[in-house]
Scaffold this motif. Structure first.
Motif, mmCIF file in Angstrom:
data_model
loop_
_atom_site.group_PDB
_atom_site.id
_atom_site.type_symbol
_atom_site.label_atom_id
_atom_site.label_comp_id
_atom_site.label_asym_id
_atom_site.label_seq_id
_atom_site.Cartn_x
_atom_site.Cartn_y
_atom_site.Cartn_z
ATOM 1 N N ILE A 1 0.933 -1.233 -0.009
ATOM 2 C CA ILE A 1 -0.043 -0.083 0.026
ATOM 3 C C ILE A 1 0.959 1.509 -0.092
ATOM 4 C CG2 ILE A 1 -2.049 -1.158 1.120
ATOM 5 C CD1 ILE A 1 -0.925 0.113 3.718
ATOM 6 N N LEU A 2 0.243 2.470 -0.214
ATOM 7 C CA LEU A 2 0.997 3.626 -0.359
ATOM 8 C C LEU A 2 1.619 3.768 1.152
ATOM 9 C CD1 LEU A 2 1.722 6.203 -1.827
ATOM 10 C CD2 LEU A 2 -0.325 7.286 -1.057
ATOM 11 N N GLY A 3 3.001 3.831 1.357
ATOM 12 C CA GLY A 3 3.833 3.974 2.379
ATOM 13 C C GLY A 3 3.815 2.767 3.340
ATOM 14 N N GLY A 4 3.633 1.672 2.849
ATOM 15 C CA GLY A 4 3.730 0.436 3.844
ATOM 16 C C GLY A 4 3.067 -0.701 3.195
ATOM 17 N N GLU A 5 2.820 -1.763 4.131
ATOM 18 C CA GLU A 5 2.428 -3.186 3.642
ATOM 19 C C GLU A 5 1.050 -3.395 4.430
ATOM 20 O OE1 GLU A 5 6.095 -5.695 2.497
ATOM 21 O OE2 GLU A 5 5.368 -5.769 4.536
ATOM 22 N N GLU B 1 7.153 -2.288 11.567
ATOM 23 C CA GLU B 1 8.574 -1.870 11.684
ATOM 24 C C GLU B 1 8.697 -0.748 10.573
ATOM 25 O OE1 GLU B 1 11.142 -5.272 11.001
ATOM 26 O OE2 GLU B 1 10.583 -6.423 13.011
ATOM 27 N N SER B 2 9.442 0.089 11.013
ATOM 28 C CA SER B 2 9.811 1.289 10.358
ATOM 29 C C SER B 2 11.181 1.959 10.788
ATOM 30 C CB SER B 2 8.813 2.199 10.022
ATOM 31 O OG SER B 2 9.221 3.574 9.134
ATOM 32 N N GLY B 3 12.197 1.506 10.217
ATOM 33 C CA GLY B 3 13.549 2.327 10.742
ATOM 34 C C GLY B 3 13.702 1.618 12.337
ATOM 35 N N TYR B 4 13.837 2.307 13.092
ATOM 36 C CA TYR B 4 14.026 1.780 14.569
ATOM 37 C C TYR B 4 12.619 1.518 15.195
ATOM 38 C CZ TYR B 4 18.974 2.286 13.904
ATOM 39 O OH TYR B 4 20.278 2.349 13.603
ATOM 40 N N GLU C 1 -3.015 -2.601 8.520
ATOM 41 C CA GLU C 1 -2.180 -2.076 7.610
ATOM 42 C C GLU C 1 -0.926 -1.521 8.478
ATOM 43 O OE1 GLU C 1 -4.199 0.888 5.618
ATOM 44 O OE2 GLU C 1 -5.472 -0.326 4.279
ATOM 45 N N CYS C 2 0.281 -1.677 7.940
ATOM 46 C CA CYS C 2 1.466 -0.956 8.554
ATOM 47 C C CYS C 2 1.879 0.122 7.543
ATOM 48 C CB CYS C 2 2.627 -1.907 8.352
ATOM 49 S SG CYS C 2 2.293 -2.947 9.572
ATOM 50 N N ARG C 3 1.447 1.643 8.164
ATOM 51 C CA ARG C 3 1.811 2.800 7.355
ATOM 52 C C ARG C 3 2.935 3.525 7.995
ATOM 53 N NH1 ARG C 3 -1.825 4.010 3.350
ATOM 54 N NH2 ARG C 3 -3.896 2.976 3.296
ATOM 55 N N GLY C 4 3.953 3.815 7.064
ATOM 56 C CA GLY C 4 5.078 4.599 7.372
ATOM 57 C C GLY C 4 4.472 6.126 7.777
ATOM 58 N N GLY C 5 5.659 6.994 8.255
ATOM 59 C CA GLY C 5 5.609 8.051 8.026
ATOM 60 C C GLY C 5 5.788 8.956 6.898
#
Length: 112
Positions: free
Chosen positions: A45-49, A70-73, A93-97
């Motif tokens: 997905i946009l910005g993640g999985e 997980e995203s970086g640390y 959903e896992c969405r990042g920054g």
């Protein structure tokens, strides 16, 4: 003569079938086996999985997926919607920054 050729061809085909079976198992992702009779489906997905799980059978009538993101640390958990066993999927959903993406580090099924 035809029987001899058929037997030789059958004997030579056995190792090819066995090698083909192990190659597909080696290509599987590193995720744990699904709990009970559940089948996961991963998508980008946009910005993640995202992960969707469908469970045919289980100890209760309802379940939900719990995803370790997980995203970086950074690490956190996302909880999916409750779903009826055998009828619905539970999605999380896992969405990042803004500048980083998140990924699925693992998952398990919560039986509600």
């Amino acid at each position: 003569m035809r029987k001899l050729i058929a037997i030789v061809a059958a004997v030579l085909a056995i190792p090819v079938v066995q090698v083909g079976g192990t190659a597909s198992a080696a290509a599987a992702p590193d995720f744990p086996p699904p709990a009970r009779e559940c089948s996961p489906s991963f998508r980008g997905i946009l910005g993640g999985e995202a992960v969707a799980v469908f469970c045919d059978f289980g100890p209760t009538r309802f379940f939900r997926i719990v995803v370790d993101c997980e995203s970086g640390y950074n690490r956190w958990r996302e909880f999916g919607d409750g779903a009826a066993t055998g009828f619905e999927t539970s999605d999380a959903e896992c969405r990042g920054g803004l500048l980083e993406t998140a990924r699925v580090g693992g998952y398990h099924v919560d039986w509600v």
